[in-house]
Structures are given as C-alpha cells and as structure tokens.
Scaffold this active site. Structure first.
Site, PDB file in Angstrom:
ATOM      1  N   THR A   1       0.819  -1.214   0.000  1.00 64.29           N
ATOM      2  CA  THR A   1       0.000   0.000   0.000  1.00 64.29           C
ATOM      3  C   THR A   1       0.857   1.270   0.000  1.00 64.29           C
ATOM      4  O   THR A   1       0.534   2.249  -0.671  1.00 64.29           O
ATOM      5  CB  THR A   1      -0.869   0.049   1.275  1.00 64.29           C
TER       6      THR A   1
ATOM      7  N   CYS B   1      -5.322  -9.004   4.028  1.00 65.38           N
ATOM      8  CA  CYS B   1      -4.727  -8.761   2.703  1.00 65.38           C
ATOM      9  C   CYS B   1      -3.315  -8.201   2.803  1.00 65.38           C
ATOM     10  O   CYS B   1      -2.706  -7.849   1.802  1.00 65.38           O
ATOM     11  CB  CYS B   1      -5.604  -7.848   1.853  1.00 65.38           C
ATOM     12  N   PHE B   2      -2.755  -8.081   4.012  1.00 69.43           N
ATOM     13  CA  PHE B   2      -1.344  -7.765   4.215  1.00 69.43           C
ATOM     14  C   PHE B   2      -0.901  -6.462   3.554  1.00 69.43           C
ATOM     15  O   PHE B   2       0.201  -6.367   3.028  1.00 69.43           O
ATOM     16  CB  PHE B   2      -0.466  -8.923   3.731  1.00 69.43           C
ATOM     17  N   CYS B   3      -1.761  -5.447   3.571  1.00 67.77           N
ATOM     18  CA  CYS B   3      -1.416  -4.175   2.928  1.00 67.77           C
ATOM     19  C   CYS B   3      -0.989  -4.390   1.492  1.00 67.77           C
ATOM     20  O   CYS B   3      -0.097  -3.684   0.997  1.00 67.77           O
ATOM     21  CB  CYS B   3      -0.276  -3.455   3.653  1.00 67.77           C
ATOM     22  N   ASN B   4      -1.543  -5.361   0.819  1.00 67.43           N
ATOM     23  CA  ASN B   4      -1.153  -5.608  -0.567  1.00 67.43           C
ATOM     24  C   ASN B   4      -2.388  -6.054  -1.334  1.00 67.43           C
ATOM     25  O   ASN B   4      -2.582  -7.224  -1.636  1.00 67.43           O
ATOM     26  CB  ASN B   4      -0.050  -6.666  -0.626  1.00 67.43           C
TER      27      ASN B   4
END
Ligand code: PLP
Length: 717
Positions: A68, A340-343
């Site tokens: 992100t 979503c793991f900042c992705n």
C-alpha cells in the site's frame, strides 16, 4: 538533555552500507521512521514533471504486487498532474534490443520517470528479478522503457532483506527502502532510505525541518539546505537509541547465523518443507486441506522467499475464514498474519477478487484488518506464515501439527505423488542445509490451448477461416456458443493448487493436439509418444458427480469441473509434472472487461484471455514476416513460414483479401449470418514467441511485432 546531532552518530551508517556490500562513496543512508516514510520521502522529493501542452511529463509505474505504501504515491501525483501506470507483474519482460533505438523520434525526452517494485512480495514471498534494475537502465524492460526518458528505480526491499542478502554493488538500485525491525525484529519505527550517490542531487528539498538547513531567514524566502544528503533529508531529531541498537543487531545477526546467505538457506528450507507438506495434505475424502497462493513451487531461493500464503479448506472444499484460523492458532500460541497484508493487488490476483468485489466487500462492512473474512462465501483475505532466522524446524512441526489437528478430517491422507517428487538428497551438499533435504518438485498444472478447428466462410469479400495450423482436420462450419466458438478454450490444465498452466511455464503444452468430434461428442488428445486419449465432451459431470473447482485465469476466478483421474494421469505423464484437466462449468460465465461502451452488458468469456474471438489478417502477418526477415538479414533461413507465424497468434479467424492492417479500422465484421463487434486490439505477450510445433522460445517475433505494431493485433466479440 541536549538535542543530539547527526555528527554524533557512530559507525551505524557505515555498518548498514557494509551489510549491503557498498561504501559511503556509493550510497548514502537517510534514516526515516520506516520503509513507508522512506518511500514517501522519495515521492515528495522526486523532480516530477507534470504532463502539459509542452509535452509528456513524468510517469510513475508500480507493480500491482506492491505494498500500500507504494500505491499511495498515487495520492500525491494526482494533484501534481503526473501520470500513473500500475503494471501486472506478468506483463513485465526483457526486450532483446533497447527500446530507445526503436522510439527514435522522441529521443530528446528527458522527463524523469520512477518505477517502484518490491524485491520480494510481502504477500506471497515471490522474489522479483533484481536484474530489472539493469534492464531498466539499459532501456530493455517492457513495458516501462516504451516511455522514453530517464528512468529511476525505488527497490522496496523491506520484505526481501529480512532473509536474503541484498548486494547493492551488483544491483545498484537508485533508491532502496527498508525497515529495520524486519531484519532484527527490533527496533520498530526506524528505517532507512539508501540513495545511490549519483541520484542524490535530483531529490528536491521542499520542506525544511530542524537540522536540515545550512542557513535560512524567518521573514524572507531564503533557505540553503545542508550540503550533505543525509543532513538535508533527516527532518528533526533521528531516533538515536534505536540507531545505536542497530550496531548490536548486526553483530548478533553475524554471530548467531554467520550471515544472510545462511539465513536464506535456513529459512527457505523451512518454508519449502512446510509448503510441500501443506500442498500434500488431504482430508479423509482425499480433498486438499490447504489452498496455497504462490507464483512459484518453492524450488529456488532466488525466486521464492520464506513466506507461505494460503487459506484452509474444509472437506467440502469450502474456505474456512482466516479469522477463525487465526483465533484457533492463537490458542496454540501460534502467531499468524491474516487479511490482505497491505497488498490489495496481490490479494486480488491470488484470491481472484475483482475491483467490484473489493467495493462490494467494503459496502458489506469489511475494512482492512477486521474479522469479516468471508463475504458471500468468498474469502476477503488469507493467512500468511513467514519464517525468520530464529525459526526452527520444531516451529514448523508445531505449526503443521496445529493445521492437521485443527482442520484436517481424519484419517488424514497425503498426496503421495507430491511427497514422492521430493527427492531426499541428504547431506552431500553441506552448504544447502535443510533446503537440500527437501529438494522438492511439487508441480502444478497448464492448459492445452483448447480446441480449434478449421472453417471456411465468406463474409463480404473476406475469406474467413478459423484455424489452428497444428490441426490436421478441416471443418466447413462450426457452431457458435454464448461465449465464442463452441468448446473453444473451454478446458485448462492446472497444477495441484488449481493454478492454470500456460505455455509460458510449460511450452510442452503446445505439443498436445486436441481434436473435437462433434458427432460423437468427444475430445481426443494426442501428443508425441503418447497413445491418443478420448474423453466425453459434455458428460463429465456424470462420471464425477458435481465436484466444482475454483481456478484462476488471468486473475479471474472461474468455476470448472475436473475431467477425472485418467486424463490427469495422461497429462501428468506427458508433461512430467502432476496436473489435472479442468473444464469450464456450463453455467459459469466470466465477463469480458474489454466491452464496448455502447453494450448494455459485458459479453461472456470462456477461458480465453480477454475476448470471445481473435481475428488475424494474412496480409498483416505477411508484412510482419517481411519485417522479421529484414531484421534477420545476417541469418537467412531463420524467418518462420507463414503457417508457423499464423499458428503462433493462435487466432480463431484468419482472413485474407484485404490490405495489411486494414482490420485496425473495422468496427464490425460479418461472417455468413453472424455479426461480430470489434472490441479492440489484442496486446500480444511472450506467448507468441513459442514455436507451436516444437515448444521452443525465441523473442524475435515479439520484437518485430513491437517495432512495426506496438505489439498489437485485433480481438473481437
Ligand atoms: C513491511 C513492508 C512495507 C512497510 O514497512 P513499514 O515498516 O510499515 O514502513 C513496505 N513494503 C514491503 C514489501 C513490506 O514488506
């Protein structure tokens, strides 16, 4: 207490540079509060040129598999009027010839452009080639170098450096961003921007915080920044105690492990072991327990880091929400990352969530980081495990035991085929440690690019022939279904994780020749050295019940049925890897994203990339053939024949009797009684570089196509 100054810092910046194999003559360390702040610093200081009437300005490119913190640069740029281009990782490749020599008329464009890509995906652990740095500088990286100008790279190394050695002398990225807690586990809130000294001068200092000014006036617009790059960009007081801790971090790391190479071997070995077991694990009924989201098969530490991303399935094949998995794990003292793991890009790609799906989930109340893990039966995120230097083999065993005991319906089974492909190579290669003892080939499956037939039709003065040069039979007509020619691209070969195999990974696929017999309703597969194998066209569900699989085609989730064990064995034998054949479910339709604006609803697609039909013009191919022979002047005999070239484009219709590239201007085409709308040009990729009779690859065709055509031919709906 007195405010400490930068000069008070000891050996730490030097140690950091040494860790990345460079000296202060080559790179400068700017301390930041983390990787995110380092990325933001570059974005705010980069000499962006907005697009204006005077000409094209800067371009900011990033892979969709970025954190992100990278995508967020967009927020700054929209105000500045700078163009942004997100690029799907699979659309990046090397050009053989530098692109500047192809784009001659725009030579003088010197606008600075910025590419940011992760050295390692924080979602899947995929390592992206560090060679992109060289290729970009050499003007040989598609699609970036299609834009002339001066290219710079931010290498987001935050995830990569935790378990891998980054050699900046070998891969001199312009800007490198890291967070130290990802290397040592401590201190959070401290990171760095490493700037190649050649690039320091391009960064513009706008804001001036304490410590960064050589001189300034409070009442007049007078500001002279400090001459040293680090002084100029470290606004305010840096985190001294944390920086001192780095010293101890590097020392302990070296003492405990002997260096990053050892850490990489150790963590990769653990990850590969866990990957193999998870991939092989089955419920009592033989269904898989885990669906793994990965781009590699954990065979090579230079392309895969120590991260496994997955979801758990129950014995009906339904996904168990990540938050439930997380809750159970914490009961076992196991810490998982979920969501979503900042992705978001990687999440969409691997879980097959559309833009619309993300918006819908948000409307359903889901926000990043919450516990809403399933919306409408579909996962909103997944589970990630990653290993560090302190992880042990016992940790992996504990984790696997937790998965088995908590989720697998006993008596559990393992897929022997997967375990068998793991050759235990033992200790003869001391250096590779754990990794070598699980030298595993867990292969997952690809796609015989489905049946095509020949037909001859006349439309106006056009001769239409839908053909595939590798086909021996010719038909005079072919039924049209709701998503294209009937049965066209309805099957795919997938690996054991359900990932569709294409000729890009498995060029051998082109040697499999499918033949459809409409009268008998059968599909027969032929391949060199194999007996022909026939399956029914439609009756598959009678054989298999109604097991439904989810797979992905071009990032879209598709619903498909497995065509059974026998054909799977046949394909696995021929391709030398475990795979299955899937057929698209009859009731399932994908929407074409390339739809005419006038259309009331999107057209339905089979498993094709982007349109229902693909048309090519013989005259255009002939033109291309001339182009290739011109480029091949010194090596005559290298130019493919017309039939070979036509086969490479794998079109549904081949027309003749018109001028080269006349088809570019068409909006409608009529063949017999059937009308077709043109939806646009088809952007070609490396797939056309595969010779369809031998399966060998050669970049030449794409080079020629891009020099005369910008890489495009027509596609239709
Ligand atoms: C962790 C991470 C970031 C963000 O790092 P912060 O420490 O939160 O600033 C950025 N990119 C990647 C690839 C990461 O793994």
């Amino acid at each position: 207490m007195q405010t400490p100054h930068r000069e008070d810092l000891g050996s730490e910046p030097g140690l950091i540079l040494q860790h990345f194999n460079v000296s202060p003559e080559e790179y400068t360390v700017i301390f930041t509060s983390g990787c995110t702040a380092a990325i933001k610093l570059v974005a705010e200081s980069f000499p962006w040129i907005p697009t204006s009437n005077d000409g094209p300005g800067s371009l900011f490119c990033y892979l969709t598999d970025n954190h992100t913190s990278v995508v967020g640069i967009r927020g700054l740029l929209s105000q500045l009027g700078v163009s942004v281009l997100p690029v799907n990782p699979k659309d990046v490749w090397y050009l053989e010839q530098d692109s500047q020599s192809m784009i001659k008329d725009e030579e003088d464009c010197r606008a600075p452009h910025l590419l940011c890509y992760p050295a390692q995906s924080n979602f899947s652990g995929t390592k992206y080639p560090l060679n992109y740095i060289h290729a970009l500088q050499a003007q040989k990286l598609h699609p970036f170098n299609r834009t002339p100008g001066q290219w710079f790279t931010i290498l987001d190394a935050a995830s990569f450096v935790s378990c891998s050695h980054l050699d900046l002398r070998a891969y001199p990225a312009d800007f490198v961003t890291i967070s130290f807690y990802k290397i040592f586990g401590f201190p959070s809130g401290l990171g760095a921007l490493l700037v190649h000294n050649d690039c320091g001068k391009i960064l513009k200092k706008n804001y001036f915080g304490g410590g960064t000014a050589a001189a300034y006036l409070p009442k007049e617009d007078f500001f002279i920044p400090k001459p040293s790059l680090s002084d100029r960009f470290e606004d305010g007081t840096v985190s001294f105690l944390d920086i001192i801790a780095l010293n101890h971090g590097f020392n302990s790391l070296e003492k405990l492990t002997g260096g990053m190479q050892n850490i990489q071997r150790h963590t990769f070995g653990l990850a590969r072991y866990a990957y193999v077991i998870l991939a092989a694990l089955q419920h009592a009924n033989g269904k898989p327990v885990v669906r793994i989201y990965s781009d590699t098969e954990f065979e090579d530490p230079s392309t895969q880091g120590a991260i496994i991303n997955f979801n758990i399935l129950d014995d009906n094949g339904n996904i168990i929400g990540y938050s439930q998995v997380d809750k159970l794990a914490s009961l076992h003292n196991i810490h998982l990352r979920t969501g979503c793991f900042c992705n978001m890009g990687a999440c969409q790609l691997h879980l097959g969530i559309s833009n619309q799906g993300i918006k819908k989930n948000q409307q359903a109340g889901h926000i990043c980081g919450d516990n809403i893990d399933i919306v409408d039966g579909q996962p909103t995120g997944s589970v990630r495990i990653s290993f560090g230097y302190m992880s042990t083999f016992e940790d992996v065993q504990t984790f696997l035991k937790f998965i088995v005991e908590s989720f697998a319906k006993s008596p559990i089974r393992v897929d022997e085929a997967i375990l068998l492909t793991c050759s235990i190579t033992g200790t003869d290669d001391e250096t590779s440690g754990l990794a070598s003892s699980f030298s595993c080939k867990v292969h997952v499956g690809t796609l015989p690019d489905t049946p095509r037939s020949r037909q001859r039709q006349t439309a106006n003065s056009i001769t239409g022939s839908h053909q595939n040069a590798s086909y021996e039979s010719t038909v005079t007509s072919w039924p049209v279904g709701p998503s294209g020619l009937k049965y066209d691209r309805s099957w795919m070969v997938v690996n054991l994780n359900g990932v569709c195999l294409s000729q890009k990974q498995e060029p051998q696929l082109c040697q499999i020749i499918p033949h459809i017999n409409l009268r008998e309703s059968t599909l027969t597969l032929r391949a060199p050295g194999m007996n022909a194998f026939t399956i029914p066209l439609d009756g598959i569900s009678d054989v298999l019940g109604d097991e439904v699989f989810q797979s992905k085609v071009c990032g879209d989730r598709v619903k498909a049925q497995d065509c059974g064990d026998e054909v799977a064995s046949w394909l696995s034998l021929f391709l030398g890897r475990q795979c299955r054949l899937l057929k698209q479910c009859r009731d399932f339709a994908r929407s074409a994203w390339k739809t005419r604006q006038s259309a009331s609803q999107p057209a339905h697609l089979s498993l094709a990339n982007e349109a229902q039909y693909l048309l090519i013009n013989r005259a255009s191919v002939l033109h291309l053939q001339h182009e290739i022979s011109k480029r091949n002047e010194c090596t005559p005999g290298q130019t493919p024949s017309m039939e070979q070239l036509i086969a490479r484009f794998r079109a549904n219709f081949v027309i003749q009797g018109v001028e080269p590239f006349e088809e570019d201007k068409w909006t409608d085409v009529k063949i017999g009684e059937t009308s077709f709308q043109v939806v646009g040009q088809c952007t070609r990729c490396q797939m056309i570089c595969i010779d369809q009779s031998s399966g060998t690859k050669n970049q030449e065709l794409l080079q020629s196509l891009s020099s005369c055509r910008d890489g495009k031919v027509k596609s239709f709906l």
